[in-house]
Motif scaffolding. Structure first.
Motif, mmCIF file in Angstrom:
data_model
loop_
_atom_site.group_PDB
_atom_site.id
_atom_site.type_symbol
_atom_site.label_atom_id
_atom_site.label_comp_id
_atom_site.label_asym_id
_atom_site.label_seq_id
_atom_site.Cartn_x
_atom_site.Cartn_y
_atom_site.Cartn_z
ATOM 1 N N TRP A 120 -83.681 54.743 -9.943
ATOM 2 C CA TRP A 120 -84.355 53.522 -9.520
ATOM 3 C C TRP A 120 -83.520 52.706 -8.528
ATOM 4 N N HIS A 121 -82.191 52.872 -8.558
ATOM 5 C CA HIS A 121 -81.357 52.096 -7.627
ATOM 6 C C HIS A 121 -80.602 52.980 -6.632
ATOM 7 N N ASP A 155 -88.506 45.517 -7.511
ATOM 8 C CA ASP A 155 -88.146 46.068 -8.818
ATOM 9 C C ASP A 155 -87.841 44.915 -9.767
ATOM 10 N N SER A 156 -88.210 45.098 -11.018
ATOM 11 C CA SER A 156 -88.130 43.989 -11.968
ATOM 12 C C SER A 156 -87.946 44.519 -13.380
ATOM 13 N N ARG A 177 -85.776 49.227 -15.967
ATOM 14 C CA ARG A 177 -86.302 48.732 -14.688
ATOM 15 C C ARG A 177 -87.727 49.218 -14.512
#
Length: 321
Positions: A120-121, A155-156, A177
């Motif tokens: 995700w990152h 993204d949260s 995430r």
């Protein structure tokens, strides 16, 4: 006529008289023979090989005696070599696994599973949510579909991202995430939000979550539909909870990820009878989501984003040649 000389006698074997019949003669009781020690540094210094009598045995086909004691040493040596070779291969495989990072880690978690949890990152958004997704044969009747990305949500975390009951069902896996993107079809009359929920769970927890969703039918309940991501100024401006028409939730077990998709009409119409994608894509389905192809949109996009994720995980875990 010359007088015949004394009859020639057949030499007697050193260990006694040899019989030519099949009857086995008894063998004197001897002290047990000590097995040879393995001549390997891993097992210490080899002990001397001690041999006593060499008992005879008989070949049934030729009914003649043959000595087996002479083969004991080569066989023992061969056995010792096999053991040493086997231990060497096992040790080499284990050492190679440690050095390359293949297989599973000390906690039983595979390297691919761990790598997936960090995507995700570490992966560009266009790789997770391509600007255009081709769905060959993904539409009703096997028609081709094309989906165009309208926007990607920042993204949260998962606060307020799901309906309360779905949040409760997903809670055991935890929320690391949440990534979301909304797409529209070629006619811009239908919209679909696709989500990737990266969890904090290990493989066992993901397997338990998947089993629960399947056994309890949680992925088919209308009170556990994912929420859409509305995008102002686009075809998805009016895409809210009341516009949800069809959906799919897929809990992965080879990655700490839950993939989902939810689709609806772009004109903002309220849908009173939403239908799971698995039912809406069945031949002969007559509901509005089914006839509009919204089940195909939800299922087709979720499947392709999931495939893209798996491909990315595979690329991230490949070792250079």
């Amino acid at each position: 006529m010359p007088h015949p000389g004394p009859a020639r006698r057949t030499p007697v074997p050193e260990d006694g008289i040899t019989e030519t019949t099949r009857r086995l003669r008894s063998i004197p009781t001897e002290r047990p023979v000590e097995a040879p020690a393995l001549a390997s540094p891993a097992f210490g210094t080899a002990r001397p090989y001690v041999s006593f009598a060499e008992p005879e045995t008989y070949d049934d086909a030729l009914t003649r005696p043959r000595h087996v004691g002479g083969r004991t040493r080569p066989r023992a040596a061969a056995a010792a070599a096999c053991v040493v070779l086997g231990l060497g291969l096992i040790g080499g495989a284990v050492a190679g696994s440690w050095l390359t990072g293949d297989g599973t880690g000390a906690d039983g978690t595979s390297s691919a599973f761990v790598a997936a949890g960090s995507l995700w990152h570490s992966v560009p958004v266009d790789q997770l949510f391509p600007p255009t997704v081709q769905g060959q044969g993904a539409g009703p009747g096997g028609a081709d579909r094309t989906w165009t990305r309208l926007a990607v949500a920042p993204d949260s975390g998962c606060a307020n991202a799901f309906d309360p009951l779905l949040s409760k069902a997903l809670a055991p896996a935890g929320c690391l995430r949440l990534l979301r993107a909304t797409y529209t079809d070629a006619t811009r009359s239908q919209v679909t939000t696709v989500g990737l929920l990266f969890t904090k769970a290990d493989p066992a927890a993901m397997a338990a979550l998947k089993n629960r969703f399947q056994q309890e039918g949680l992925d088919r309940r209308t009170d556990l539909m994912p929420r859409p991501y509305a995008v102002k100024g686009t075809a998805a401006t009016g895409f809210g909870d009341a516009q949800r028409a069809s959906w799919k939730v897929s809990v992965l077990t080879d990655a700490p990820v839950v993939v989902y998709a939810v689709s609806g009409f772009a004109d903002g119409r309220i849908v009173t009878a939403p239908q799971p994608a698995a039912d809406a894509v069945k031949p002969g389905a007559t509901t509005a989501p089914a006839q509009a192809g919204l089940g195909h949109d939800a299922q087709g996009l979720a499947d392709r984003i999931e495939r893209s994720l798996r491909k990315t995980v595979g690329s991230a875990t490949e070792k250079p040649s």
